[in-house]
Design a protein around this motif. Structure first.
Motif, short mmCIF file in Angstrom:
data_model
loop_
_atom_site.label_atom_id
_atom_site.label_comp_id
_atom_site.label_asym_id
_atom_site.label_seq_id
_atom_site.Cartn_x
_atom_site.Cartn_y
_atom_site.Cartn_z
N ARG A 36 0.74 -1.36 -0.07
CA ARG A 36 0.08 -0.06 0.00
C ARG A 36 0.81 1.53 -0.07
O ARG A 36 2.04 1.27 0.40
CB ARG A 36 -0.79 -0.03 1.08
CG ARG A 36 -1.96 -1.15 1.23
CD ARG A 36 -2.70 -1.06 2.26
NE ARG A 36 -4.07 -1.69 1.88
CZ ARG A 36 -4.18 -3.11 2.19
NH1 ARG A 36 -3.37 -3.81 2.55
NH2 ARG A 36 -5.48 -3.70 1.86
N GLY A 37 0.40 2.47 -0.79
CA GLY A 37 1.15 3.55 -0.61
C GLY A 37 0.08 4.87 -1.08
O GLY A 37 -1.19 4.74 -0.86
N ALA A 77 -6.27 6.83 -13.97
CA ALA A 77 -7.37 7.24 -12.82
C ALA A 77 -6.83 7.81 -11.75
O ALA A 77 -7.42 8.15 -10.83
CB ALA A 77 -8.35 6.27 -12.82
N LEU A 78 -5.29 7.98 -11.52
CA LEU A 78 -4.64 8.09 -10.48
C LEU A 78 -4.55 9.63 -10.32
O LEU A 78 -4.04 10.28 -11.51
CB LEU A 78 -3.22 7.53 -10.33
CG LEU A 78 -3.30 6.09 -10.26
CD1 LEU A 78 -2.00 5.26 -10.23
CD2 LEU A 78 -4.37 5.38 -9.22
N SER A 79 -4.44 10.27 -9.24
CA SER A 79 -4.16 11.57 -8.94
C SER A 79 -3.29 11.70 -7.87
O SER A 79 -3.38 10.96 -6.88
CB SER A 79 -5.41 12.38 -8.65
OG SER A 79 -6.19 12.54 -9.85
N PRO A 80 -2.24 12.63 -7.44
CA PRO A 80 -1.46 12.84 -6.29
C PRO A 80 -2.34 12.80 -5.17
O PRO A 80 -3.65 13.39 -5.15
CB PRO A 80 -0.85 14.23 -6.50
CG PRO A 80 -0.75 14.20 -8.02
CD PRO A 80 -2.02 13.61 -8.58
N GLY A 81 -1.97 12.08 -3.93
CA GLY A 81 -2.73 12.00 -2.82
C GLY A 81 -3.58 10.72 -2.62
O GLY A 81 -4.16 10.41 -1.58
N ASP A 82 -3.83 10.10 -3.78
CA ASP A 82 -4.58 8.82 -3.72
C ASP A 82 -3.99 7.82 -2.92
O ASP A 82 -2.78 7.45 -3.30
CB ASP A 82 -5.05 8.12 -5.25
CG ASP A 82 -5.93 9.28 -5.88
OD1 ASP A 82 -6.49 10.01 -5.35
OD2 ASP A 82 -5.89 9.06 -7.19
N PRO A 83 -4.66 7.16 -2.14
CA PRO A 83 -4.20 5.75 -1.49
C PRO A 83 -4.41 4.88 -2.29
O PRO A 83 -5.60 4.86 -2.80
CB PRO A 83 -5.12 5.87 0.08
CG PRO A 83 -6.23 6.64 -0.45
CD PRO A 83 -6.11 7.69 -1.30
N VAL A 84 -3.19 3.92 -2.37
CA VAL A 84 -3.33 2.88 -3.39
C VAL A 84 -2.94 1.49 -3.06
O VAL A 84 -2.07 1.51 -1.88
CB VAL A 84 -2.34 3.19 -4.64
CG1 VAL A 84 -3.29 4.26 -5.36
CG2 VAL A 84 -1.11 3.36 -4.27
N ARG A 85 -3.21 0.52 -3.45
CA ARG A 85 -2.69 -0.85 -3.23
C ARG A 85 -2.11 -1.25 -4.66
O ARG A 85 -2.81 -1.09 -5.58
CB ARG A 85 -3.93 -1.59 -3.03
CG ARG A 85 -3.42 -3.21 -2.55
CD ARG A 85 -4.59 -4.02 -1.83
NE ARG A 85 -3.94 -5.41 -1.83
CZ ARG A 85 -4.68 -6.26 -1.97
NH1 ARG A 85 -5.62 -6.20 -2.57
NH2 ARG A 85 -3.95 -7.50 -1.53
N GLU A 101 -4.52 0.06 -7.73
CA GLU A 101 -6.09 0.32 -7.70
C GLU A 101 -6.25 1.43 -6.35
O GLU A 101 -5.36 1.61 -5.53
CB GLU A 101 -6.66 -0.71 -7.24
CG GLU A 101 -6.54 -1.55 -6.02
CD GLU A 101 -7.35 -2.71 -6.05
OE1 GLU A 101 -7.53 -3.29 -5.03
OE2 GLU A 101 -8.02 -3.20 -7.01
N ARG A 102 -7.01 2.26 -6.44
CA ARG A 102 -7.26 3.21 -5.39
C ARG A 102 -8.12 2.66 -4.32
O ARG A 102 -8.79 1.74 -4.57
CB ARG A 102 -8.18 4.56 -6.10
CG ARG A 102 -7.16 5.33 -7.00
CD ARG A 102 -7.79 6.68 -7.18
NE ARG A 102 -9.39 6.68 -7.13
CZ ARG A 102 -10.14 7.41 -8.04
NH1 ARG A 102 -9.64 8.30 -8.97
NH2 ARG A 102 -11.34 7.21 -8.01
#
Length: 106
Positions: A36-37, A77-85, A101-102
């Motif tokens: 995760r990140g 579909a990603l943007s800065p600040g999105d938590p992701v796996r 994925e968000r």
């Protein structure tokens, strides 16, 4: 935003202090690896995403680093600040981002 970055930096320092030292390419696990990140920067034209991520056991300590995506569409579909796996696989001497994925924010 700076308070959040400060908190994340402190958490990363604490994680790094507990993590075994691994140099790039010294993976003890054949992967794939799931972690995760948080998205920091998305460079869609280069298929690269910068993530602040947790320690990935058997691969690397937590840090902020760039990952090459296997397919540029993974980053659409990603943007800065999105938590992701995300999922990494070994490719040659490096690692490739093969899924991301968000997640819902904590």
């Amino acid at each position: 935003m700076s308070v959040r970055w400060g908190r994340e930096a402190r958490q990363l320092r604490e994680t790094l202090a507990r993590a075994p030292e691994l140099r790039p390419g010294e993976a003890t696990d054949p992967g794939p690896w799931i972690a995760r990140g948080v998205v920091r920067i998305v460079l869609r034209d280069q298929a690269v995403v910068f993530l602040t991520h947790e320690a990935i056991p058997g691969l690397m300590p937590g840090a902020t680093r760039a990952f090459q995506a296997a397919n540029p569409q993974l980053l659409s579909a990603l943007s800065p600040g999105d938590p992701v796996r995300f999922t990494l696989e070994r490719r040659g001497k490096g690692h490739l981002l093969v899924a991301i994925e968000r997640e819902k924010a904590p």
